[in-house]
Design a protein around this motif. Structure first.
Motif, PDB file in Angstrom:
ATOM      1  N   VAL A  43     -21.293  -9.982  55.028  1.00 53.86           N
ATOM      2  CA  VAL A  43     -22.040  -9.813  53.786  1.00 53.86           C
ATOM      3  C   VAL A  43     -23.516  -9.671  54.141  1.00 53.86           C
ATOM      4  O   VAL A  43     -23.964 -10.138  55.178  1.00 53.86           O
ATOM      5  N   SER A  44     -24.236  -9.000  53.241  1.00 51.45           N
ATOM      6  CA  SER A  44     -25.670  -8.851  53.435  1.00 51.45           C
ATOM      7  C   SER A  44     -26.335  -8.911  52.065  1.00 51.45           C
ATOM      8  O   SER A  44     -25.817  -8.304  51.127  1.00 51.45           O
ATOM      9  N   PRO A  45     -27.434  -9.630  51.920  1.00 53.59           N
ATOM     10  CA  PRO A  45     -28.071 -10.510  52.873  1.00 53.59           C
ATOM     11  C   PRO A  45     -27.116 -11.642  53.268  1.00 53.59           C
ATOM     12  O   PRO A  45     -26.219 -11.999  52.508  1.00 53.59           O
ATOM     13  N   ALA A  46     -27.334 -12.180  54.442  1.00 54.08           N
ATOM     14  CA  ALA A  46     -26.471 -13.245  54.953  1.00 54.08           C
ATOM     15  C   ALA A  46     -26.636 -14.508  54.117  1.00 54.08           C
ATOM     16  O   ALA A  46     -27.677 -14.712  53.493  1.00 54.08           O
ATOM     17  N   GLN A  55     -35.958  -5.622  46.695  1.00 48.92           N
ATOM     18  CA  GLN A  55     -35.124  -4.421  46.514  1.00 48.92           C
ATOM     19  C   GLN A  55     -34.005  -4.352  47.557  1.00 48.92           C
ATOM     20  O   GLN A  55     -33.395  -3.305  47.736  1.00 48.92           O
ATOM     21  N   THR A  56     -33.721  -5.438  48.239  1.00 45.31           N
ATOM     22  CA  THR A  56     -32.721  -5.435  49.314  1.00 45.31           C
ATOM     23  C   THR A  56     -31.326  -5.149  48.763  1.00 45.31           C
ATOM     24  O   THR A  56     -30.938  -5.664  47.721  1.00 45.31           O
ATOM     25  N   GLU A  57     -30.579  -4.342  49.491  1.00 41.81           N
ATOM     26  CA  GLU A  57     -29.207  -4.007  49.108  1.00 41.81           C
ATOM     27  C   GLU A  57     -28.275  -5.185  49.374  1.00 41.81           C
ATOM     28  O   GLU A  57     -28.366  -5.837  50.408  1.00 41.81           O
ATOM     29  N   ILE A  58     -27.381  -5.445  48.447  1.00 40.11           N
ATOM     30  CA  ILE A  58     -26.305  -6.414  48.651  1.00 40.11           C
ATOM     31  C   ILE A  58     -25.098  -5.607  49.084  1.00 40.11           C
ATOM     32  O   ILE A  58     -24.767  -4.589  48.450  1.00 40.11           O
ATOM     33  N   SER A  59     -24.442  -6.026  50.155  1.00 45.17           N
ATOM     34  CA  SER A  59     -23.236  -5.323  50.575  1.00 45.17           C
ATOM     35  C   SER A  59     -22.214  -6.306  51.101  1.00 45.17           C
ATOM     36  O   SER A  59     -22.558  -7.364  51.630  1.00 45.17           O
ATOM     37  N   VAL A  60     -20.945  -5.944  50.907  1.00 40.09           N
ATOM     38  CA  VAL A  60     -19.828  -6.737  51.403  1.00 40.09           C
ATOM     39  C   VAL A  60     -18.881  -5.779  52.102  1.00 40.09           C
ATOM     40  O   VAL A  60     -18.413  -4.807  51.498  1.00 40.09           O
ATOM     41  N   ASP A  61     -18.624  -6.059  53.368  1.00 37.29           N
ATOM     42  CA  ASP A  61     -17.702  -5.263  54.170  1.00 37.29           C
ATOM     43  C   ASP A  61     -16.372  -6.008  54.199  1.00 37.29           C
ATOM     44  O   ASP A  61     -16.299  -7.131  54.690  1.00 37.29           O
ATOM     45  N   LEU A  62     -15.339  -5.385  53.650  1.00 41.26           N
ATOM     46  CA  LEU A  62     -14.024  -6.003  53.547  1.00 41.26           C
ATOM     47  C   LEU A  62     -13.072  -5.420  54.593  1.00 41.26           C
ATOM     48  O   LEU A  62     -13.321  -4.327  55.112  1.00 41.26           O
TER      49      LEU A  62
END
Length: 174
Positions: A62-65, A74-81
Motif C-alpha cells: 500500500v502507498s503511502p505506507a 496530493q499524494t496518490e493512494i494505491s493498493v497492489d493486490l
C-alpha cells in the motif's frame, strides 16, 4: 641435584604460574557475552517487511505506507493486490467512487495518445491495482493537514463482493 633459584623450573626456564582471573575480568566477560547473546536473539526475532506492516496475504503493498509521516497533500493512494482480487477505497469515512480502467479508456485510442481518466479511484484489473489521486473535481481534492485513515475493501473477483474483507491504515499530512 642443584638448588634452583626461585621463579625457574628444573629446565632453566621461567616458572609458569597460573594467574587467577580477577573478579572484574570475569564480570566484564560475562557482560559482553550476555550483550552479544541479546543482540543475536534480537536480530533473530525481529519482525520486518510484510509481517511488521500486518498486510493480509491478498495485499502486496500500500502507498503511502502505514504510519507514514510528511505525506504531501496530493499524494496518490494505491493498493497492489494479488491477482484475482478487486477493491474499493474509503478515505476518512468517504467511499471513493471506483472506475475500472478498461471502462475508462475509449476503444479508438492510438498508441501514445493521452486520455483523460475520471476523477475517481481507478482499478486496473490487469495489474490488480487500485489507486486514487486527489485532484480538483474529485470527491477529495487534497488532504488536509493531519492524520488520515484509509480502508481498502477487497474481494476475490470470482466470489463477488459478498465475501469482501478490509484492511485499514493511516498516514499523516504535514
Amino acid at each position: 641435584s642443584a638448588i634452583e633459584p626461585p621463579g625457574t623450573t628444573g629446565e632453566g626456564g621461567p616458572a609458569r604460574r597460573r594467574r587467577r582471573p580477577s573478579i572484574e575480568m570475569v564480570l566484564i566477560s560475562a557482560g559482553l557475552a550476555m550483550g552479544l547473546m541479546m543482540v543475536i536473539l534480537g536480530l533473530m526475532s525481529a519482525t520486518t517487511g510484510r509481517e511488521a506492516l500486518g498486510y493480509p496475504d491478498q495485499i502486496i503493498s500500500v502507498s503511502p505506507a502505514p504510519n507514514d509521516r510528511q505525506v504531501l497533500s496530493q499524494t496518490e493512494i494505491s493498493v497492489d493486490l494479488v491477482d484475482g482480487y478487486e477493491a474499493e477505497l474509503t478515505l476518512d469515512g468517504t467511499t471513493i467512487p471506483t472506475t475500472r480502467l478498461e471502462d475508462a479508456t475509449p476503444q479508438d485510442v492510438k498508441p501514445g495518445q493521452q486520455i483523460e481518466l475520471p476523477k475517481t479511484a481507478i482499478y486496473d484489473q490487469g495489474n490488480s491495482l487500485i489507486r486514487f489521486e486527489p485532484t480538483e473535481g474529485a470527491v477529495v481534492e487534497k488532504y488536509n493537514v493531519g492524520v488520515h485513515r484509509v480502508m481498502v475493501t477487497y474481494w476475490k473477483i470470482e466470489e463477488g463482493r459478498g465475501t469482501a474483507r478490509s484492511f485499514s491504515w493511516s498516514f499523516e499530512v504535514l
